[in-house]
Design a protein around this motif. Structure first.
Motif, PDB file in Angstrom:
ATOM      1  N   THR A 128      -2.756   6.254   4.067  1.00  0.00           N
ATOM      2  CA  THR A 128      -2.350   4.937   3.617  1.00  0.00           C
ATOM      3  C   THR A 128      -3.399   4.369   2.675  1.00  0.00           C
ATOM      4  O   THR A 128      -4.592   4.444   2.960  1.00  0.00           O
ATOM      5  N   GLU A 129      -2.934   3.820   1.561  1.00  0.00           N
ATOM      6  CA  GLU A 129      -3.840   3.172   0.611  1.00  0.00           C
ATOM      7  C   GLU A 129      -4.486   1.973   1.293  1.00  0.00           C
ATOM      8  O   GLU A 129      -3.806   1.191   1.959  1.00  0.00           O
ATOM      9  N   LYS A 130      -5.777   1.833   1.139  1.00  0.00           N
ATOM     10  CA  LYS A 130      -6.511   0.709   1.740  1.00  0.00           C
ATOM     11  C   LYS A 130      -6.899  -0.250   0.623  1.00  0.00           C
ATOM     12  O   LYS A 130      -7.552   0.135  -0.340  1.00  0.00           O
ATOM     13  N   LYS A 131      -6.476  -1.495   0.756  1.00  0.00           N
ATOM     14  CA  LYS A 131      -6.823  -2.516  -0.232  1.00  0.00           C
ATOM     15  C   LYS A 131      -8.237  -2.991   0.057  1.00  0.00           C
ATOM     16  O   LYS A 131      -8.520  -3.526   1.122  1.00  0.00           O
ATOM     17  N   VAL A 132      -9.133  -2.755  -0.883  1.00  0.00           N
ATOM     18  CA  VAL A 132     -10.547  -3.071  -0.725  1.00  0.00           C
ATOM     19  C   VAL A 132     -10.935  -4.088  -1.795  1.00  0.00           C
ATOM     20  O   VAL A 132     -10.517  -3.973  -2.947  1.00  0.00           O
ATOM     21  N   PRO A 152       0.838  -1.208   0.000  1.00  0.00           N
ATOM     22  CA  PRO A 152       0.000   0.000   0.000  1.00  0.00           C
ATOM     23  C   PRO A 152       0.875   1.262   0.000  1.00  0.00           C
ATOM     24  O   PRO A 152       1.890   1.312   0.681  1.00  0.00           O
ATOM     25  N   TYR A 182      -9.220   3.674  -2.322  1.00  0.00           N
ATOM     26  CA  TYR A 182      -9.643   3.965  -0.961  1.00  0.00           C
ATOM     27  C   TYR A 182      -8.410   4.249  -0.121  1.00  0.00           C
ATOM     28  O   TYR A 182      -7.372   3.600  -0.291  1.00  0.00           O
ATOM     29  N   VAL A 205     -16.215  -0.136   5.014  1.00  0.00           N
ATOM     30  CA  VAL A 205     -14.792  -0.074   5.331  1.00  0.00           C
ATOM     31  C   VAL A 205     -14.477   1.296   5.927  1.00  0.00           C
ATOM     32  O   VAL A 205     -15.095   2.295   5.568  1.00  0.00           O
ATOM     33  N   THR A 206     -13.531   1.322   6.853  1.00  0.00           N
ATOM     34  CA  THR A 206     -13.086   2.577   7.438  1.00  0.00           C
ATOM     35  C   THR A 206     -12.067   3.180   6.485  1.00  0.00           C
ATOM     36  O   THR A 206     -10.876   2.893   6.556  1.00  0.00           O
ATOM     37  N   ALA A 207     -12.549   3.987   5.564  1.00  0.00           N
ATOM     38  CA  ALA A 207     -11.706   4.578   4.530  1.00  0.00           C
ATOM     39  C   ALA A 207     -12.491   5.636   3.775  1.00  0.00           C
ATOM     40  O   ALA A 207     -13.704   5.771   3.946  1.00  0.00           O
ATOM     41  N   GLU A 246      -6.994   5.530   3.995  1.00  0.00           N
ATOM     42  CA  GLU A 246      -7.348   5.746   5.398  1.00  0.00           C
ATOM     43  C   GLU A 246      -6.340   6.698   6.033  1.00  0.00           C
ATOM     44  O   GLU A 246      -5.169   6.721   5.660  1.00  0.00           O
TER      45      GLU A 246
END
Length: 169
Positions: free
Chosen positions: A109-113, A16, A50, A75-77, A52
């Motif tokens: 930070t990039e969030k992997k969704v 990420p 996404y 998702v928390t993002a 965060e």
């Protein structure tokens, strides 16, 4: 055969991206300026990614914001976007007018969704393989169409095995 409801959680297989938050504007499509930390590869977040936030001073509630992912789960993002003419190293998030003012610091930070990625069954793919570089893997621009020739050869071998009622060795 993954089927029509396969979910890909990490679309690019890379770590990420992490960015330092420089400023967060207050607005309905808030602009967030970021700085690339030492040791991180430069690059931009693709639209629709996404992200965060963490360790933010001010903007109470920004780090706990939730949105629906493409799979339907919460998702928390923040889902990000951009507009033509936005400066380099900026992203747009949603409405930040309900948060207190940004006071400083923080990480993005990039969030992997998970993203839905449907697959056709083998039976369906044998009947209709698709078009190279569209919905079929393209392998060679010099010999364009070689993918379809390989598909046709495989189809012929499978038909011959069926006709002879035994596998070809």
């Amino acid at each position: 055969d993954f089927g029509p409801s396969h979910i890909v959680v990490d679309g690019n297989g890379q770590h990420p991206m992490i960015r330092l938050v420089d400023t967060i504007e207050s607005g309905t499509e808030a602009l967030v300026r970021v700085v690339v930390p030492d040791g991180q590869t430069p690059g931009s977040f693709p639209d629709g990614s996404y992200v965060e936030f963490s360790d933010i001073k001010g903007c109470d509630g920004l780090c706990t914001h939730q949105e629906a992912a493409p799979t339907g789960e919460m998702v928390t993002a923040w889902k990000i976007s951009s507009k033509p003419g936005d400066p380099v190293n900026t992203i747009r998030i949603g409405d930040t007018t309900k948060f207190s003012a940004y006071k400083g610091s923080g990480l993005l930070t990039e969030k992997k969704v998970g993203m839905p990625y449907p697959f056709k069954s083998l039976e369906e793919t044998l009947k209709n393989p698709g078009c190279p570089f569209d919905n079929m893997v393209g392998t060679d621009m010099v010999n364009f169409g070689s993918e379809l020739q390989s598909h046709l050869a495989l189809h012929a071998v499978l038909a011959l095995e069926k006709e002879r009622n035994r596998p070809l060795a």
